[in-house]
Scaffold this motif. Structure first.
Motif, PDB file in Angstrom:
ATOM      1  N   LEU A 143       0.837  -1.200   0.000  1.00  0.00           N
ATOM      2  CA  LEU A 143       0.000   0.000   0.000  1.00  0.00           C
ATOM      3  C   LEU A 143       0.871   1.249   0.000  1.00  0.00           C
ATOM      4  O   LEU A 143       0.618   2.205  -0.737  1.00  0.00           O
ATOM      5  N   ALA A 288      -9.771  -3.809  11.210  1.00  0.00           N
ATOM      6  CA  ALA A 288      -9.812  -3.598   9.769  1.00  0.00           C
ATOM      7  C   ALA A 288      -9.855  -2.112   9.454  1.00  0.00           C
ATOM      8  O   ALA A 288      -9.139  -1.626   8.586  1.00  0.00           O
ATOM      9  N   ILE A 336      11.095  -7.187  10.386  1.00  0.00           N
ATOM     10  CA  ILE A 336      11.051  -8.508  11.016  1.00  0.00           C
ATOM     11  C   ILE A 336      12.246  -8.731  11.910  1.00  0.00           C
ATOM     12  O   ILE A 336      12.451  -9.839  12.417  1.00  0.00           O
ATOM     13  N   GLN A 339      12.770 -10.062  17.631  1.00  0.00           N
ATOM     14  CA  GLN A 339      12.390 -11.469  17.630  1.00  0.00           C
ATOM     15  C   GLN A 339      11.016 -11.736  18.219  1.00  0.00           C
ATOM     16  O   GLN A 339      10.235 -12.494  17.681  1.00  0.00           O
TER      17      GLN A 339
ATOM     18  N   MET B   1      10.411 -17.858  15.380  1.00  0.00           N
ATOM     19  CA  MET B   1      11.109 -18.909  14.651  1.00  0.00           C
ATOM     20  C   MET B   1      11.527 -18.364  13.289  1.00  0.00           C
ATOM     21  O   MET B   1      12.696 -18.279  12.937  1.00  0.00           O
ATOM     22  N   PHE B   2      10.563 -17.944  12.549  1.00  0.00           N
ATOM     23  CA  PHE B   2      10.787 -17.430  11.208  1.00  0.00           C
ATOM     24  C   PHE B   2      11.666 -16.175  11.248  1.00  0.00           C
ATOM     25  O   PHE B   2      12.645 -16.043  10.527  1.00  0.00           O
ATOM     26  N   ASN B   3      11.275 -15.257  12.188  1.00  0.00           N
ATOM     27  CA  ASN B   3      12.031 -14.007  12.306  1.00  0.00           C
ATOM     28  C   ASN B   3      13.478 -14.286  12.619  1.00  0.00           C
ATOM     29  O   ASN B   3      14.385 -13.692  12.078  1.00  0.00           O
ATOM     30  N   GLY B   4      13.652 -15.207  13.538  1.00  0.00           N
ATOM     31  CA  GLY B   4      14.983 -15.539  13.974  1.00  0.00           C
ATOM     32  C   GLY B   4      15.841 -15.958  12.795  1.00  0.00           C
ATOM     33  O   GLY B   4      16.974 -15.523  12.673  1.00  0.00           O
ATOM     34  N   PHE B   6      15.620 -15.115   9.759  1.00  0.00           N
ATOM     35  CA  PHE B   6      15.964 -13.998   8.880  1.00  0.00           C
ATOM     36  C   PHE B   6      17.096 -13.161   9.453  1.00  0.00           C
ATOM     37  O   PHE B   6      18.027 -12.826   8.750  1.00  0.00           O
ATOM     38  N   THR B   7      16.974 -12.862  10.764  1.00  0.00           N
ATOM     39  CA  THR B   7      18.027 -12.049  11.347  1.00  0.00           C
ATOM     40  C   THR B   7      19.351 -12.779  11.246  1.00  0.00           C
ATOM     41  O   THR B   7      20.385 -12.198  10.970  1.00  0.00           O
ATOM     42  N   ILE B  10      20.916 -12.372   7.919  1.00  0.00           N
ATOM     43  CA  ILE B  10      21.485 -11.045   7.723  1.00  0.00           C
ATOM     44  C   ILE B  10      22.841 -10.978   8.401  1.00  0.00           C
ATOM     45  O   ILE B  10      23.822 -10.558   7.809  1.00  0.00           O
ATOM     46  N   PHE B 362     -14.079 -15.830   7.793  1.00  0.00           N
ATOM     47  CA  PHE B 362     -12.989 -15.342   8.633  1.00  0.00           C
ATOM     48  C   PHE B 362     -13.439 -14.907  10.024  1.00  0.00           C
ATOM     49  O   PHE B 362     -12.757 -15.130  10.996  1.00  0.00           O
ATOM     50  N   LEU B 470      -9.823 -10.605  -2.468  1.00  0.00           N
ATOM     51  CA  LEU B 470      -9.039 -10.186  -1.307  1.00  0.00           C
ATOM     52  C   LEU B 470      -9.736 -10.555  -0.012  1.00  0.00           C
ATOM     53  O   LEU B 470      -9.091 -10.937   0.961  1.00  0.00           O
ATOM     54  N   MET B 473      -8.972 -13.860   0.914  1.00  0.00           N
ATOM     55  CA  MET B 473      -7.620 -14.110   1.412  1.00  0.00           C
ATOM     56  C   MET B 473      -7.416 -13.603   2.829  1.00  0.00           C
ATOM     57  O   MET B 473      -6.786 -14.252   3.641  1.00  0.00           O
ATOM     58  N   PHE B 474      -7.900 -12.407   3.099  1.00  0.00           N
ATOM     59  CA  PHE B 474      -7.579 -11.768   4.378  1.00  0.00           C
ATOM     60  C   PHE B 474      -8.803 -11.381   5.191  1.00  0.00           C
ATOM     61  O   PHE B 474      -8.657 -10.736   6.214  1.00  0.00           O
ATOM     62  N   LEU B 476     -11.767  -9.190   6.525  1.00  0.00           N
ATOM     63  CA  LEU B 476     -12.017  -7.750   6.586  1.00  0.00           C
ATOM     64  C   LEU B 476     -10.751  -6.954   6.316  1.00  0.00           C
ATOM     65  O   LEU B 476     -10.794  -5.876   5.712  1.00  0.00           O
ATOM     66  N   TYR B 477      -9.637  -7.500   6.754  1.00  0.00           N
ATOM     67  CA  TYR B 477      -8.366  -6.826   6.520  1.00  0.00           C
ATOM     68  C   TYR B 477      -8.139  -6.627   5.020  1.00  0.00           C
ATOM     69  O   TYR B 477      -7.778  -5.534   4.565  1.00  0.00           O
ATOM     70  N   LEU B 481      -7.750  -3.237   2.802  1.00  0.00           N
ATOM     71  CA  LEU B 481      -6.589  -2.982   1.940  1.00  0.00           C
ATOM     72  C   LEU B 481      -7.055  -2.492   0.581  1.00  0.00           C
ATOM     73  O   LEU B 481      -6.545  -1.498   0.052  1.00  0.00           O
TER      74      LEU B 481
ATOM     75  N   CYS C  21      -5.240 -19.241   1.226  1.00  0.00           N
ATOM     76  CA  CYS C  21      -5.816 -18.410   2.257  1.00  0.00           C
ATOM     77  C   CYS C  21      -5.578 -19.092   3.582  1.00  0.00           C
ATOM     78  O   CYS C  21      -6.102 -20.148   3.848  1.00  0.00           O
ATOM     79  N   ARG C  30     -16.055 -25.232  11.097  1.00  0.00           N
ATOM     80  CA  ARG C  30     -15.718 -24.931  12.481  1.00  0.00           C
ATOM     81  C   ARG C  30     -16.736 -25.598  13.381  1.00  0.00           C
ATOM     82  O   ARG C  30     -17.920 -25.649  13.045  1.00  0.00           O
TER      83      ARG C  30
END
Lengths: 387, 544, 386
Positions: A143, A288, A336, A339, B1-4, B6-7, B10, B362, B470, B473-474, B476-477, B481, C21, C30
């Motif tokens: 965005l 939202a 990101i 941690q 986990m994921f973040n870790g 990536f750092t 780097i 959702f 959309l 996929m997400f 209301l978010y 968007l 999704c 659910r």
């Protein structure tokens, strides 16, 4: 496109646009945690924190506006070198101003990244539990990039149109939750020593971060005179909203409960029941709608960074578009970086301290140098007249 | 986990990257410059190719007729003219002798002229000695000595009179082919208001405007656009109200049109609009003369095109597509109420299906418990996820809509009933779609038809589909968007320099009085300032 | 601009095609749990028994036409055990085909045994889980919590909705305290007061609201019956409470019924820094409660002129209500020593420096002087004049 594009009214910001620009940049993810952070040290008196904390902010925006008024039509990137080097030694000025500019841009960049990360966290914790955090962050960045593809007047208009969308839900939630208020929760008015209140208020100042983008955007003011007014209105509205939401949090939850919930404003939405509304559980809807508020914070910050770079390197629109896409990658990695959520909040307050430096000390130094130069020039003139 | 992870990556690469970064930044300047030079060259090449194609194109059209001066010999002139028109079989050449003995010939295209006028007032007046009048007695008579103009007049339905011994030919206005009369507009009907609509003939349309607006300052500028069709266009505005730069800009863009054919005003609209890639119409079209006049009085510019009943109004702003001339004919309570209904129906048309997807797949906690059980029961036999369900149903309803537009009059409603009632009911009882979905699709369709402007309604209907994806996929978010993307896009749009979202953003309090709320005329004393009218006062103060 | 749109569309398309999704889970995918019940497992000290009530959509009448009708088994009731609530939910998940969804859980039934043992163990997961409503109704059930979920009220297809409606209507009428999960959480974290919960008893085919369960430090210490709860509501929340039925004096017997309509309570606080030799430094409070209401029933006519009768009745009702309030306060102070009156909050708010800092409220509450004074204003006598 012929003479239409040159019409000065079209590419500048009106008073209202500047006000909404400031307010919508300030109001962002901070509101979601504000009732907790303010009551952490000040207990029942947490609602005073936004009011007391805004004093410094008002001072800073006044400084920024005064600086910008001194150099109408120029952004911080452009006038900083004039302040440092004067009109004569622009090369020297450029090198002297570079650290300040880079500090400003980098701090803004990191703030933008962290803001989107916090929002990603709240979305992932509260609404979209299985969606990867990265996707939420990236969608926010997309965005911001889309906005950066456009000219600067689009930015002003987007802020203007999203402004009511940001303001109404938060006011609505605050006012609707007053029906469950337990007013004894805000008493005793003050029970902590003054030093604590001052530190608390100072830390609340962090939630006002973001107005430093006006170092750039004040340059596009419609009238040179309205800048201070716009700054004061913009911050005034934010102070009002902040105070109201903290007050609502305190009277509904009490400060002890506020310390235990991660996202107090969201819990406020959760415990608010709107009679006559078909929908229940408004927190998903609130989050939202809150995308708009976070978007304005992230996108305005990002736009300011990109635009600052564009001006620093003296490039055109094409550069802005390419840069906005390229810079997403470092932005993503900064976002990101932290941690876990504890580290994230620690980082936020760290950024808060830096921002105070950027947005108060830096304009102050510029202003003082400018005063000094003006005085020197006046003395020169005076001596000329005498001699 | 994921973040870790990536750092970590780097940190590992940082040492390797730094030296490179230095070299990159130094070489960046030159690299960028080379790139931009290449870019410029590429752009230049594209532009020159485009121009070459356009010139070649133009050569084939009217400009191929040599702009020579006619001779004084009748035979030579006739030969010249017939050669240019390629001995076309519908070209009538009527030779006769004028009363003073000169040979003459009348050229016209069969079917485009009023035969009565030709025989009564040209041939009889010229040939019969009982008439003392020397010239043809038509209401418009001009003369020219240019070949191209003569050809052009023949093609546009005039009779050209060639006299022997004169190097001038006479152009008689005898246009009179069969045309549709002034009828009620089909696409924009009102409950209260004038019933006449534009027709396909340019002069009729301009007369419809003139008859409503007897202002001497009304200006009609004539343009001919389309190399082969040679379509006549009037750019209409009121001098002293319309902002001159806007008028000039429109004229400039119309002049710059280089195309072989203009068959409808839609061609002009697409060729002169600011942003090509927008789903939203940036120029309004209407077949109501009263709407055109009202807009002219707001300082806008109208473009009338020959051959179509649709006039264009520019510049246009978003809110204007949701207003109808009727809003001013009814009292302001009613008008305001109706405008609010239109706003609500637009929101329904845009959001309803995607909200259904978001809520049901959702955020079921937002639906009241009793309703959610009912919805779950309705959905229990549906084999698709709700996104697919909604997409299928919405596509079906679009097909239905298109089919009923194309079908001949009496069958249209039948198809609507068969499609909506029979198929919908059968689909529900077969368990293919849930009953709530049918309600939502029906509401969406009805909502989209409450928009007065067809082109604006279709834009909203189109945007519904990415919104549904959309939302799938997400939740209301995702909806939010996309709404923000739409808002960014709308804010970036400009129609001839007027921001598309005025008066909401940039805020314009004068124009706000006539946006959602239509204030009583007492307070509508000023024209909306967003079009920069020169004469801002619309209405004097109350006489006491 | 065009490139931007084109790339945006491509991006959208790819995102849809490649990622799918993550959170999309259809309604029918659910398992909506409408109520939870928590019991102790007999003989096993460290295990909880979790009972859930799951509505079966297809069997609910009026939902889709087919299959509705008979309300015999519109809900499914399942029980599992686990070391913690989350453990029990996980065990339950292993027995269900679709994912458990707690977003529609409206009632949390806690058995009295569990409540008396302490709520701290079970409440934490409700605090953390974002799906849980803050407006859900936790209730303490006399006996087994599972009994509440297994009852069959008959009037309505989902039994728990029956209880939910009962409580919600009660709160609207002002006879049942508005004690939601959120309120409970606030009361437990607030250091000045003690929580309470609604207290119900389940029968085979219906349920009865019995008052409130009083807690102290997250442990249930006892309960207040309905009459005392109404007095509590009047003093604490300015809610009207239920009708008051008072026997008429004299040998004729008979009863009058008084229905409160508007309640206005003022908390008067005494004491300041300076005064006070005794334990409370002169601090004390008085509830001044003014009630407007009607007479809705008089089984026996009272002799005398209308003016006198009204004065007499007001006095009678005042005495009765003060007696009830007094009794309620005695129970709370002496028996349970638990401040569910929100009195501590008021004391901290208004007398922070001079009282709160110097006293331990939870110890001091036991002997804290509380006065109650009612003012009854009889407004109407119903549709009958005498």
């Amino acid at each position: 496109m012929s003479q239409l594009g040159k019409d000065p009214q079209h590419n500048t910001f009106s008073l209202w646009q500047m006000t909404s620009l400031i307010t919508s940049t300030l109001i962002g993810v901070g509101v979601l945690t504000l009732p907790r952070t303010t009551t952490e040290k000040m207990f029942e008196a947490g609602w005073m924190a936004p009011i007391l904390g805004s004093v410094l902010t008002f001072f800073a925006i006044w400084l920024i506006a005064v600086l910008s008024r001194r150099f109408p039509g120029l952004t911080f990137i452009q006038y900083s070198r004039i302040v440092w080097g004067g009109h004569e030694q622009s090369r020297l000025g450029f090198w002297l101003s570079l650290p300040w500019i880079m500090m400003f841009l980098i701090a803004l960049f990191v703030t933008t990244a962290i803001t989107s990360r916090i929002f990603g966290e709240v979305v992932v914790t509260a609404v979209l539990m299985d969606t990867p955090l990265e996707v939420i962050i990236v969608s926010m960045f997309v965005l911001a990039v889309i906005l950066c593809l456009h000219e600067i007047d689009t930015l002003a208009r987007v802020n203007e149109i999203l402004f009511p969308l940001i303001l109404f839900p938060i006011l609505f939630i605050a006012l609707a939750s007053f029906q469950k208020a337990e007013w004894n929760n805000i008493l005793p008015l003050i029970r902590v020593p003054w030093e604590t209140i001052i530190t608390g208020a100072f830390e609340t100042n962090f939630s006002f971060q973001g107005y430093e983008i006006m170092l750039i955007f004040f340059a596009f003011a419609h009238e040179n005179t309205g800048k201070v007014k716009a700054g004061f209105y913009g911050i005034g509205i934010s102070v009002f909203v902040y105070t109201l939401i903290v007050l609502a949090g305190i009277v509904v939850f009490g400060h002890e409960e506020l310390q235990r919930v991660t996202w107090p404003t969201l819990e406020l939405v959760k415990s608010t029941q709107v009679p006559g509304l078909i929908l229940e559980r408004l927190e998903s809807a609130f989050l939202a709608v809150w995308v708009a508020a976070v978007f304005t914070t992230v996108a305005n910050g990002y736009y300011a960074v990109i635009y600052g770079l564009r001006q620093l390197l003296k490039k055109g629109m094409l550069f802005q578009r390419i840069a906005s896409i390229v810079l997403i990658f470092p932005l993503f990695f900064v976002a990101i970086g932290p941690q876990n959520i504890v580290e994230l909040f620690k980082m936020t307050s760290l950024i808060g301290y830096t921002t105070v430096w950027i947005s108060v000390v830096s304009p102050l130094i510029h202003w003082l140098i400018m005063l000094y130069r003006d005085r020197g020039r006046k003395r020169e003139k005076g001596s000329d007249a005498h001699g | 986990m994921f973040n870790g992870r990536f750092t970590c990556s780097i940190r590992m690469k940082r040492r390797v990257f730094y030296p490179f970064l230095g070299t990159l930044t130094t070489s960046d300047g030159t690299g960028g410059r080379a790139l931009s030079q290449f870019w410029k060259a590429w752009e230049k090449r594209k532009a020159s190719l485009r121009n070459a194609a356009l010139t070649q194109h133009a050569n084939k059209s009217m400009e191929s007729v040599p702009d020579t001066i006619l001779s004084s010999s009748l035979e030579e002139n006739l030969a010249l003219l017939e050669k240019q028109l390629g001995k076309s079989d519908d070209l009538v050449v009527r030779r006769f002798t004028v009363k003073n003995g000169t040979e003459a010939a009348l050229l016209f295209i069969d079917g485009m002229v009023d035969r009565g006028v030709v025989s009564e007032y040209i041939i009889r007046f010229m040939a019969s000695t009982s008439v003392t009048y020397e010239k043809p007695a038509v209401n418009e008579l001009e003369s020219t000595d240019r070949l191209r103009q003569a050809i052009r007049n023949i093609l546009s339905g005039n009779a050209v009179l060639v006299l022997d011994g004169q190097n001038k030919v006479f152009l008689n206005n005898t246009r009179g082919w069969d045309r549709r009369g002034v009828e009620e507009p089909k696409t924009e009907s009102v409950v209260r208001g004038p019933r006449d609509g534009f027709a396909e003939t340019l002069c009729v349309n301009s007369a419809l405007i003139r008859s409503r607006l007897k202002d001497p300052n009304l200006r009609l500028k004539h343009f001919v656009v389309g190399q082969r069709t040679q379509t006549d266009i009037y750019v209409t505005y009121i001098e002293g109200i319309a902002h001159q730069p806007i008028v000039q800009e429109i004229c400039r863009r119309v002049e710059n049109i280089n195309i072989d054919a203009i068959l409808e005003s839609g061609y002009i609209e697409q060729l002169i609009q600011d942003t090509r890639w927008s789903p939203f119409p940036q120029i309004q079209n209407t077949e109501r003369p009263d709407k055109v006049v009202a807009n002219l009085l707001e300082g806008k510019v109208a473009i009338l095109v020959d051959g179509t009943p649709f006039a264009l109004i520019a510049p246009a702003v978003f809110s204007q597509f949701y207003q109808s001339p009727e809003d001013y004919y009814e009292r302001f309570y009613i008008a305001t109420f109706i405008r609010m209904i239109r706003g609500v129906s637009m929101i329904i048309a845009l959001l309803m299906p995607s909200l259904y997807i978001a809520f049901s797949s959702f955020h079921p906690e937002m639906i009241p418990s009793r309703l959610v059980i009912a919805m779950a029961a309705g959905r229990s036999t549906v084999p698709f996820p709700s996104v697919m369900e909604a997409l299928i149903m919405e596509t079906a309803i679009e097909i239905l809509r298109e089919a009923s537009v194309r079908l001949p009059g009496p069958i249209g409603p039948t198809i609507g009933i068969v499609g909506a009632l029979v198929v919908g009911e059968a689909a529900v009882s077969a368990g293919l779609v849930s009953p709530i979905m049918v309600i939502i699709v029906a509401l969406t369709t009805i909502g989209s038809f409450a928009t007065p402007s067809y082109s604006a309604a279709i834009a909203i209907r189109m945007l519904r589909f990415p919104l549904m994806l959309l939302a799938g996929m997400f939740g209301l978010y995702g909806i939010m968007l996309f709404i923000i993307i739409i808002l960014i896009h709308l804010s970036s749009l400009k129609s001839f320099g007027v921001p598309y979202l005025t008066p909401i953003s940039p805020i314009n309090l004068v124009a706000m009085r006539d946006m959602v709320i239509r204030m009583p005329f007492r307070w509508l004393t000023r024209r909306p300032t967003m079009f920069h009218p020169q004469d801002e006062i619309r209405k004097g103060g109350e006489k006491s | 601009m065009g490139k931007a749109w084109a790339s945006l569309c491509c991006l959208l398309l790819f995102m849809t095609l490649l990622t799918g999704c993550w959170d999309r889970r259809e309604l029918e995918e659910r398992t909506s749990v409408i109520a939870l019940g928590i019991d102790l497992v007999e003989g096993r000290q460290n295990l909880y028994k979790l009972t859930v009530q799951i509505p079966i959509p297809i069997k609910i009448a009026g939902s889709s036409g087919q299959g509705g009708g008979g309300n015999k088994d519109a809900v499914k009731i399942m029980s599992v055990t686990g070391k913690t609530v989350t453990d029990a939910v996980n065990n339950l998940q292993q027995r269900l085909n679709q994912r458990i969804f707690l977003g529609h859980t409206r009632v949390l039934a806690i058995s009295e045994d569990v409540a008396r043992r302490g709520m701290d163990d079970i409440i934490d997961s409700f605090r953390r889980d974002p799906q849980i409503r803050r407006l859900m109704w936790p209730v303490v059930v006399q006996g087994r919590a599972a009994d509440l979920l297994e009852m069959k009220p008959g009037l309505i297809q989902i039994p728990v909705v029956f209880l939910m409606d009962l409580i919600e209507n009660g709160t609207k009428m002002g006879t049942i305290p508005d004690q939601t999960m959120g309120e409970y959480l606030i009361q437990t974290s607030n250091e000045t007061l003690q929580p309470m919960l609604n207290y119900v008893q389940a029968y085979k085919d219906d349920v009865k609201w019995k008052g409130v369960a009083v807690f102290r430090d997250q442990k249930m210490v006892g309960s207040l019956n309905d009459i005392h709860t109404w007095a509590l509501l009047q003093l604490r929340d300015e809610k009207r409470g239920g009708d008051v039925i008072v026997p008429l004096p004299g040998k004729g017997g008979g009863y009058i019924s008084f229905r409160p309509h508007f309640v206005r309570t003022k908390l008067e606080m005494k004491g300041s820094h300076a005064t006070g030799q005794d334990n409370h430094s002169g601090h004390g409070v008085a509830y001044l409660c003014e009630i407007q209401g009607d007479i809705i029933e008089m089984t026996k006519n009272v002799e005398g002129s209308p003016e006198e009768v009204i004065v007499m009745l007001q006095k009678l009702i005042k005495k009765e209500m003060e007696k009830r309030a007094r009794k309620m306060l005695d129970i709370l102070q002496k028996q349970y020593n638990s401040d569910i009156l929100k009195l501590g909050l008021a004391m901290r708010g208004h007398h922070y420096a001079d009282y709160w800092r110097k006293h331990d409220w939870f110890k001091d509450f036991k002997q804290f002087p509380i006065e109650v004074k009612y003012t009854i204003k009889l407004r109407r006598l119903g549709m009958e004049m005498h």
